[in-house]
Enzyme design. Structure first.
Site, PDB file in Angstrom:
ATOM      1  N   TRP A  11       1.199  -0.917   0.245  1.00  0.00           N
ATOM      2  CA  TRP A  11      -0.340  -0.081  -0.401  1.00  0.00           C
ATOM      3  C   TRP A  11       0.807   0.892  -0.177  1.00  0.00           C
ATOM      4  O   TRP A  11       0.616   2.368  -0.849  1.00  0.00           O
ATOM      5  CB  TRP A  11      -1.086  -0.135   1.173  1.00  0.00           C
ATOM      6  CG  TRP A  11      -1.957   1.139   1.583  1.00  0.00           C
ATOM      7  CD1 TRP A  11      -2.729   1.947   2.008  1.00  0.00           C
ATOM      8  CD2 TRP A  11      -3.001   1.044   0.218  1.00  0.00           C
ATOM      9  NE1 TRP A  11      -3.315   2.557   1.608  1.00  0.00           N
ATOM     10  CE2 TRP A  11      -3.730   2.168   0.849  1.00  0.00           C
ATOM     11  CE3 TRP A  11      -3.174   1.351  -1.306  1.00  0.00           C
ATOM     12  CZ2 TRP A  11      -5.082   3.240  -0.012  1.00  0.00           C
ATOM     13  CZ3 TRP A  11      -3.917   1.710  -1.855  1.00  0.00           C
ATOM     14  CH2 TRP A  11      -4.612   2.739  -1.234  1.00  0.00           C
ATOM     15  N   GLY A 130     -10.094   3.678   2.272  1.00  0.00           N
ATOM     16  CA  GLY A 130     -11.367   3.303   1.531  1.00  0.00           C
ATOM     17  C   GLY A 130     -11.115   2.363   0.556  1.00  0.00           C
ATOM     18  O   GLY A 130      -9.840   1.039   1.057  1.00  0.00           O
ATOM     19  N   SER A 132      -9.844  -0.041  -1.249  1.00  0.00           N
ATOM     20  CA  SER A 132      -8.307  -0.763  -2.567  1.00  0.00           C
ATOM     21  C   SER A 132      -7.324  -1.134  -1.921  1.00  0.00           C
ATOM     22  O   SER A 132      -7.152  -1.291  -0.817  1.00  0.00           O
ATOM     23  CB  SER A 132      -8.035   1.034  -1.854  1.00  0.00           C
ATOM     24  OG  SER A 132      -7.345   1.494  -0.489  1.00  0.00           O
ATOM     25  N   ALA A 134      -4.251  -1.992  -3.710  1.00  0.00           N
ATOM     26  CA  ALA A 134      -2.645  -1.387  -3.645  1.00  0.00           C
ATOM     27  C   ALA A 134      -2.465  -1.653  -5.411  1.00  0.00           C
ATOM     28  O   ALA A 134      -1.967  -1.380  -6.729  1.00  0.00           O
ATOM     29  CB  ALA A 134      -1.808  -2.136  -3.099  1.00  0.00           C
ATOM     30  N   LYS A 185     -13.365  -4.343   9.242  1.00  0.00           N
ATOM     31  CA  LYS A 185     -14.068  -4.798   8.189  1.00  0.00           C
ATOM     32  C   LYS A 185     -12.934  -5.800   7.582  1.00  0.00           C
ATOM     33  O   LYS A 185     -13.379  -7.073   7.298  1.00  0.00           O
ATOM     34  CB  LYS A 185     -13.989  -4.018   7.178  1.00  0.00           C
ATOM     35  CG  LYS A 185     -13.148  -3.154   6.566  1.00  0.00           C
ATOM     36  CD  LYS A 185     -12.009  -3.943   5.381  1.00  0.00           C
ATOM     37  CE  LYS A 185     -11.437  -3.055   5.649  1.00  0.00           C
ATOM     38  NZ  LYS A 185      -9.551  -3.124   3.939  1.00  0.00           N
ATOM     39  N   SER A 248      -7.104  -9.729  -1.068  1.00  0.00           N
ATOM     40  CA  SER A 248      -7.025  -9.905   0.045  1.00  0.00           C
ATOM     41  C   SER A 248      -6.803 -10.929   0.967  1.00  0.00           C
ATOM     42  O   SER A 248      -7.423 -12.096   1.209  1.00  0.00           O
ATOM     43  CB  SER A 248      -9.043  -9.837   0.426  1.00  0.00           C
ATOM     44  OG  SER A 248      -9.131  -9.959   1.844  1.00  0.00           O
TER      45      SER A 248
END
Length: 332
Positions: A11, A130, A132, A134, A185, A248
């Site tokens: 990120w 948010g 996103s 990378a 989350k 993820s």
């Protein structure tokens, strides 16, 4: 303007690339000093192999690289963030704007990441978060992020610094909601991965995500966040992208756990930081302290930290006492 990104994970690298493309003079600080010659020679970062590092992007292992920067982005993982901030803090200019892009809660203190950064730097910190990945931001896939701060001018400064044709930045006065949505989350995404690993379907994941968002917002509001933040980019937006994508790490770790691997083995196989593992403990403890009902988070905690059987944890959730969807259903 002169800017620094402190952290060379996926990120941090993606954001450093974006700032370069926006015309800023950017240095990326890395803990892995031994990788600097390779990154300089190949213009690739092993942490984000699909992206090309701009020739103008400088790479340093010295905290002094933040000196003279108008914008300093703190992008290390959550567990070493405090020590990284402590190292960089003496070199940050008095007039610099500091941004936190790390998602998580500090173990033990349960502080949000911007609070950790603020404690160590003495700055008013803007949260940038948010839905996103990378891998997508680095190659200009259209993305929306949230710059959150109680100081509107600071939020708009960060908005201007990062805004690009394929990167839309919205502002918000609710950093607490933005960070809690981003941190919690990851717990729900790990659980979503578990349902995938168990072989469940889309119906199960939709139920999990929806009820997970409910308990996330319930805790967030108790901690001072605005409820509407959880219906936006940092809430439902980030939840969707993290629960449904193989980018993820949290979902991938969850899949392995659902397939029968213990949490530590699953995280080793993912090969990168699984923030949901750390956030689950803090979220569980915060929920207990606030008296908030968080059944999904509690089930995740028991699987991750107490060795509870995954299938039994799922069944315990399905066997909970029947109830209305909303606590105040509005019936007379």
């Amino acid at each position: 303007m002169k800017a620094a990104v402190v952290g060379s994970g996926a990120w941090g690298t993606a954001l450093a690339i974006r700032l370069c493309k926006n015309g800023h003079d950017v240095t990326m600080w890395t803990y892995e000093k031994e990788l600097i010659p390779e990154m300089e020679a190949t213009r690739r970062n092993p942490r984000l192999p699909g992206a090309v590092l701009p020739e103008e992007l400088k790479i340093s292992g010295d905290y002094a690289c933040v000196e003279g920067c108008k914008l300093v982005v703190m992008a290390s993982p959550s567990f070493p963030l405090r020590s990284v901030c402590r190292g960089a803090a003496p070199h940050i200019d008095a007039g610099a704007v500091v941004v936190s892009v790390t998602k998580g809660l500090e173990a033990g203190t349960h502080l949000r990441m911007s609070q950790v950064v603020a404690q160590e730097t003495g700055k008013d910190v803007v949260v940038l978060t948010g839905p996103s990945h990378a891998e997508e931001v680095a190659v200009n896939v259209p993305t929306g992020l949230l710059a959150a701060s109680e100081n509107q001018a600071l939020a708009e400064f960060v908005q201007d610094a990062f805004m690009a044709e394929n990167l839309r930045i919205y502002t918000s006065p609710d950093p607490a909601g933005a960070e809690l949505g981003a941190a919690l989350k990851n717990v729900i995404a790990l659980c979503a991965g578990i349902t995938d690993g168990l072989g469940f379907g889309d119906n199960t994941k939709a139920m999990l995500m929806t009820r997970g968002l409910t308990e996330t917002a319930r805790l967030g509001v108790a901690l001072g966040a605005k409820k509407e933040t959880f219906t936006g980019l940092a809430g439902v937006g980030d939840l969707i992208v993290t629960c449904t994508s193989m980018h993820s790490r949290n979902r991938r770790a969850g899949i392995l756990i659902g397939q029968g691997k213990d949490p530590q083995t699953a995280m080793k196989e993912v090969g990168a930081v699984v923030e949901g593992y750390y956030a689950a403990k803090s979220a569980y403890e915060l929920g207990k302290a606030q008296g908030i009902d968080m059944p999904i988070t509690e089930a995740a905690y028991k699987v991750l930290y107490e060795g509870a059987d995954v299938k039994e944890a799922v069944q315990s959730l399905l066997n909970r006492q029947r109830k209305a969807e909303h606590e105040d259903a509005g019936w007379l």
